[in-house]
Enzyme design. Structure first.
Site, PDB file in Angstrom:
ATOM      1  N   GLU A   1      -4.378  -2.786   1.377  1.00  0.00           N
ATOM      2  CA  GLU A   1      -4.357  -3.892   2.331  1.00  0.00           C
ATOM      3  C   GLU A   1      -5.304  -3.689   3.514  1.00  0.00           C
ATOM      4  OE1 GLU A   1       0.396  -4.817   2.144  1.00  0.00           O
ATOM      5  OE2 GLU A   1      -0.290  -2.946   3.024  1.00  0.00           O
TER       6      GLU A   1
ATOM      7  N   LYS B   1      -3.499   8.391   1.609  1.00  0.00           N
ATOM      8  CA  LYS B   1      -2.520   7.337   1.843  1.00  0.00           C
ATOM      9  C   LYS B   1      -3.055   6.024   1.310  1.00  0.00           C
ATOM     10  CE  LYS B   1      -3.923   7.055   6.693  1.00  0.00           C
ATOM     11  NZ  LYS B   1      -3.399   7.351   8.035  1.00  0.00           N
ATOM     12  N   GLY B   2      -2.263   4.953   1.457  1.00  0.00           N
ATOM     13  CA  GLY B   2      -2.584   3.672   0.835  1.00  0.00           C
ATOM     14  C   GLY B   2      -3.828   3.004   1.401  1.00  0.00           C
TER      15      GLY B   2
ATOM     16  N   SER C   1       0.821  -1.226   0.000  1.00  0.00           N
ATOM     17  CA  SER C   1       0.000   0.000   0.000  1.00  0.00           C
ATOM     18  C   SER C   1       0.844   1.260   0.000  1.00  0.00           C
ATOM     19  CB  SER C   1      -0.949   0.026   1.215  1.00  0.00           C
ATOM     20  OG  SER C   1      -1.699  -1.151   1.282  1.00  0.00           O
ATOM     21  N   ARG C   2       2.063   1.172  -0.553  1.00  0.00           N
ATOM     22  CA  ARG C   2       2.964   2.324  -0.495  1.00  0.00           C
ATOM     23  C   ARG C   2       2.797   3.278  -1.671  1.00  0.00           C
ATOM     24  NH1 ARG C   2       7.039   2.270  -4.008  1.00  0.00           N
ATOM     25  NH2 ARG C   2       8.316   3.755  -2.854  1.00  0.00           N
TER      26      ARG C   2
END
Lengths: 756, 154
Positions: A716, A712-713, A532-533
């Site tokens: 997941e 942000k990610g 999730s970066r």
């Protein structure tokens, strides 16, 4: 949803733009490596080990070589003429391109048959004969700690990660990495705690199962190599192939079109080294395309055992926690040592606990290798700590949500590493999940053999550090925009998100932005699309690149004495006297990070925190043990969504995937390490009939201040809480506790019988 | 060993030289460059290789090409512009990686031919032979309902 402060007159961020490649995908025209055929191409089919651990005594490929239509059969011997030490891997250089002297798991590649007709190659594979001197094998992660069966003669850290370097040359061990964290004084705190609880939980080995199985194609000349590959990490592939060959990076080109799913399966290197050497040996294009069955022998998710112990004071406050986690990494380390450390340090969960001890072990066994699968180890940890947390609450007679509230790790408080929580909406996520499942309100608990219950669980994750993303944004003479990034779109919608970010900065519609797919000859370095970066890292790089381009355009405007609102096309026309030129902006993003000390302590463990909670209502059939999830609520902190619809589908998709890992998916091995269910006929993944009747997904109002436009990610996050929420709900419904995944009807039924 | 077969492919009369072991997916890919039907599980369990033969969905990875003789074959490439089903899949975000999508599109067309106004239960059961690892199932249900509405309107 709330919008970040950067909004412009043409807001692109926060819009649910349909995926840019929608037309291609519904029309069946999207490009996948699966589809690629090159003129004169050979197909490689792999001959695999039939034993779990053994020395190769005899390998006879002569009959295969004689089959009409077979071009050549390749073994490690031919590969070693090209590369003396053909071992690869992101953390350890432990995995041979084809088995050398020894095999370490059933299904390990031993030889490859090449033919222009894949059916011929496959037929010939069956004629290869191998004899092995079988060695004692180890399959269980706990046994691997002390087993006399040693998977690797000596440890070979890759050197890329400083904390692994000291392991070099270590012998007589299956421990690939030991991660240790100490905070406060756990021993003393446990001694003083009026109540101490200890449990042990296990998770099973499962497989990513991307529907486009792993596939790579290589073509070569005497001095260059092009690899077309279904990879989440083209930049890493280039580095690793260049290292293996001793070539400069600019002679290795790695191209990645769309991926037919990834989920962590297509990371680091998988088939790329193999196709590269096959092409260099034959001087022909070579394609290796795995079958679904072969994927089970290639990369999987860690099975794990987690012993967790907590001390609780008289007010129901957690005062100490001890975590021991054993990760079953299989025969090759892949990224297991990172999972062990990067996930290991969140093992105590999102709770404010002053005294913590964590020991996390990456172990080699004689099973197919394990790597990262949608959560980088986090779902295994949350499974244990949220089941444990629920058990403590029940034993103390405190409502499970109330018990969590009492102990929650709040904003600004230090986590087990000492890093203070920032932009992590833990409390909000828990409260929304509880509200959406009507926690605390009476509900129909069922009658007779059909019993209903509710459960909740919350998990968090630190994004992997230290990682870099670069991007470039080209503004063309007509004002259109092209984004260059090595972020890979495997279905998560990154192309669309990157276009939205560039469009937001440049104030042009997302649909007018084109995203160039990963091509290491063209697109700049990016660590990988994982964990999730990418929305955060690549997204920030794209934002910076677009801002850089914008700055250059305004400089151009003032140079040419044009008013600020001049259309970009007119700026170029003025500058060059015709439609010509372009402006390139570059962005380089690497967030700050402090490596942990010998006690796992650091003031900056992660660039951002992800938070996800799941609440469920289940129905358990006490006659059959069948668990049906009636209502599934997923709540997450994703910062401020760039594309709310895509965020929602990521949450939903992640949770349903985790539902399979919770209720039925399991790779079943016998005592010889043979996998008994390596096909979709026997290994079931969630389908329409497994879907809960009611699914709710919500991103709480939040902002990741360091993210691109507050984002942000999300890839997941929805997987974290699913498994323990369901086990907690089963406990609520029928009063039995399952401590091992999956929660099959058989497992639940046996527990019910035990309880009688 | 090869023999020539004639059939209609996406409305055009065509012929191909096929070997006895060749599957429909292989012939579509190798002889006609049609890549929308994709072999994934190789066992007829996932639906990625779905092709319509005389209007009925088959698993193209198991269906021998030679059996296609004289039939009417329809693949996802039969249209050059999105039809109601494909349009609905776009509007409902009913896919992520897109690998399984052609199979779902074809199966949905067959579903709506039989049940112009399907309820959710019918949709779930009818499409249960198609798998989506990205698990876009809730969005696919939405897309099918939307497609039904679009088809009724036109």
């Amino acid at each position: 949803m709330k919008r970040a402060a950067h909004s412009t007159e043409t807001p692109q961020v926060g819009r649910s733009v349909p995926r840019l490649e929608s037309w291609l995908k519904v029309m069946g025209r999207a490009e996948y490596v699966h589809n690629l055929r090159l003129p004169g191409m050979l197909y490689g089919k792999i001959f695999r080990s039939s034993v779990a651990h053994g020395r190769i005594k005899r390998l006879d490929v002569s009959a295969a070589q004689r089959v009409a239509g077979v071009y050549r059969v390749i073994t490690a011997k031919e590969i070693r003429e090209l590369i003396a030490e053909p071992y690869y891997g992101p953390a350890f250089h432990d995995q041979p391109i084809l088995a050398i002297d020894k095999v370490r798991h059933v299904g390990e590649p031993v030889a490859v048959v090449l033919a222009s007709d894949p059916h011929v190659a496959e037929e010939a594979v069956h004629l290869i004969e191998a004899e092995y001197d079988e060695l004692p094998a180890v399959y269980d992660e706990i046994e691997a700690m002390t087993s006399k069966a040693i998977v690797h003669d000596a440890l070979k850290p890759a050197g890329t990660f400083p904390d692994l370097k000291h392991l070099k040359g270590r012998t007589n061990t299956n421990i690939a990495l030991e991660f240790r964290l100490r905070r406060g004084n756990p021993e003393k705190a446990f001694a003083a705690a009026p109540r101490v609880f200890e449990h042990r939980f296990r998770t099973q080995q499962v497989m990513h199962t991307p529907l486009e199985p792993l596939v790579s194609v290589a073509e070569s000349t005497e001095s260059s190599l092009t690899i077309h590959t279904a990879s989440q990490s083209p930049s890493f592939v280039r580095i690793e192939i260049a290292r293996l060959l001793g070539w400069p990076e600019n002679r290795v080109r790695v191209r990645v079109p769309f991926l037919g799913g990834g989920f962590g399966a297509k990371l680091y290197i998988k088939l790329e080294a193999l196709v590269a050497v096959l092409s260099l040996i034959t001087r022909k294009p070579v394609k290796v395309s795995l079958t679904m069955e072969e994927q089970f022998f290639t990369i999987t998710k860690h099975a794990s055992t987690f012993r967790i112990k907590s001390g609780v004071d008289k007010d129901g406050r957690l005062v100490a926690r001890e975590c021991e986690v054993w990760w079953n990494g299989g025969a090759y380390a892949d990224i297991g040592p990172r999972v062990t450390q990067k996930s290991g340090f969140t093992a105590p969960g999102p709770y404010d606990i002053e005294n913590v001890a964590i020991d996390s072990y990456a172990l080699y066994t004689n099973l197919p290798p394990a790597g990262a699968l949608r959560g980088f180890g986090i779902p295994q940890l949350v499974w244990a700590y949220e089941s444990h947390t629920d058990l403590i609450a029940r034993e103390l007679g405190i409502d499970p949500v109330e018990f969590r509230r009492k102990n929650l790790l709040r904003e600004g408080r230090p986590q087990a590493t000492g890093t203070r929580m920032q932009d992590a909406a833990i409390e909000k996520v828990l409260e929304r999940a509880a509200a959406l499942i009507d926690w605390g309100k009476p509900f129909d608990r069922g009658t007779g053999t059909l019993r209903k219950g509710r459960g909740i669980a919350i998990g968090f994750k630190a994004c992997i550090a230290n990682t870099t993303s670069l991007a470039a944004v080209n503004v063309n003479a007509d004002g259109s925009c092209t984004v260059y990034t090595s972020c890979v779109d495997m279905g998560q919608g990154s192309d669309t998100a990157m276009a939205q970010i560039a469009g937001e900065v440049l104030q042009i519609p997302t649909e007018a932005v084109t995203v160039v797919h990963s091509d290491t000859d063209v697109t700049p370095f990016d660590m990988a699309t994982l964990g999730s970066r990418s929305l955060f890292h690549s997204g920030n790089a794209v934002r910076l690149a677009a801002e850089d381009a914008l700055k250059k355009i305004s400089q151009l405007k003032s140079e040419l004495q044009l008013p600020a609102n001049t259309a970009i096309a007119d700026v170029f026309r003025k500058k060059y006297g015709m439609r010509a030129g372009s402006v390139t902006g570059v962005g380089n993003f690497i967030p700050p990070y402090t490596p942990p000390d010998e006690n796992g302590q650091t003031d900056n463990a992660t660039p951002f925190w992800m938070v996800g909670a799941t609440a469920v209502e289940v129905e358990v059939d006490t006659e059959t043990g069948r668990v049906q999830v009636r209502r599934l609520v997923n709540v997450a902190d994703v910062g401020t969504p760039i594309n709310p619809r895509i965020v929602e589908t990521q949450l939903s998709g992640g949770a349903i995937m985790q539902l399979g890992f919770t209720l039925f998916e399991k790779m079943v091995f016998d005592r010889q390490g043979q996998l008994r269910n390596a096909s979709l006929a026997e290994y079931k993944i969630p389908g329409f009939l497994d879907l809960p009747a009611d699914i709710v997904n919500e991103a709480v109002v939040a902002e990741q201040r360091s993210g691109p436009f507050g984002a942000k990610g999300v890839g997941e996050t929805a997987t974290f809480g699913v498994s323990p929420a369901i086990a907690n709900a089963v406990h609520d419904a029928v009063g039995v506790r399952l401590t091992e995944l999956p929660l099959t009807p058989e497992a639940v039924y046996m527990k019910l019988q035990e309880a009688k | 060993m090869r023999r020539e077969i004639q059939f209609r492919l996406n409305g055009q009369a065509v012929s191909a030289q096929v070997a006895p072991h060749e599957t429909l997916v292989e012939v579509l890919r190798d002889e006609f460059g049609l890549l929308g039907a994709r072999e994934s599980c190789g066992q007829g369990m996932c639906g990625c290789c779905t092709v319509l033969v005389d209007g009925r969905a088959v698993s193209g990875c198991l269906y021998l090409a030679t059996l296609a003789e004289n039939s009417e074959i329809q693949t996802v490439e039969s249209t050059t512009e999105p039809d109601a089903v494909q349009q609905a899949f776009i509007e409902a975000s009913a896919f992520q990686c897109g690998f399984c999508t052609p199979g779902f599109v074809l199966m949905t067309r067959q579903l709506l031919d039989e049940h112009p106004d399907p309820d959710e239960d019918t949709i779930r059961h009818y499409l249960s032979g198609n798998l989506c690892r990205c698990a876009a199932y809730p969005e696919i249900i939405e897309a099918v309902k939307l497609a039904a509405k679009k088809r009724r309107k036109s």
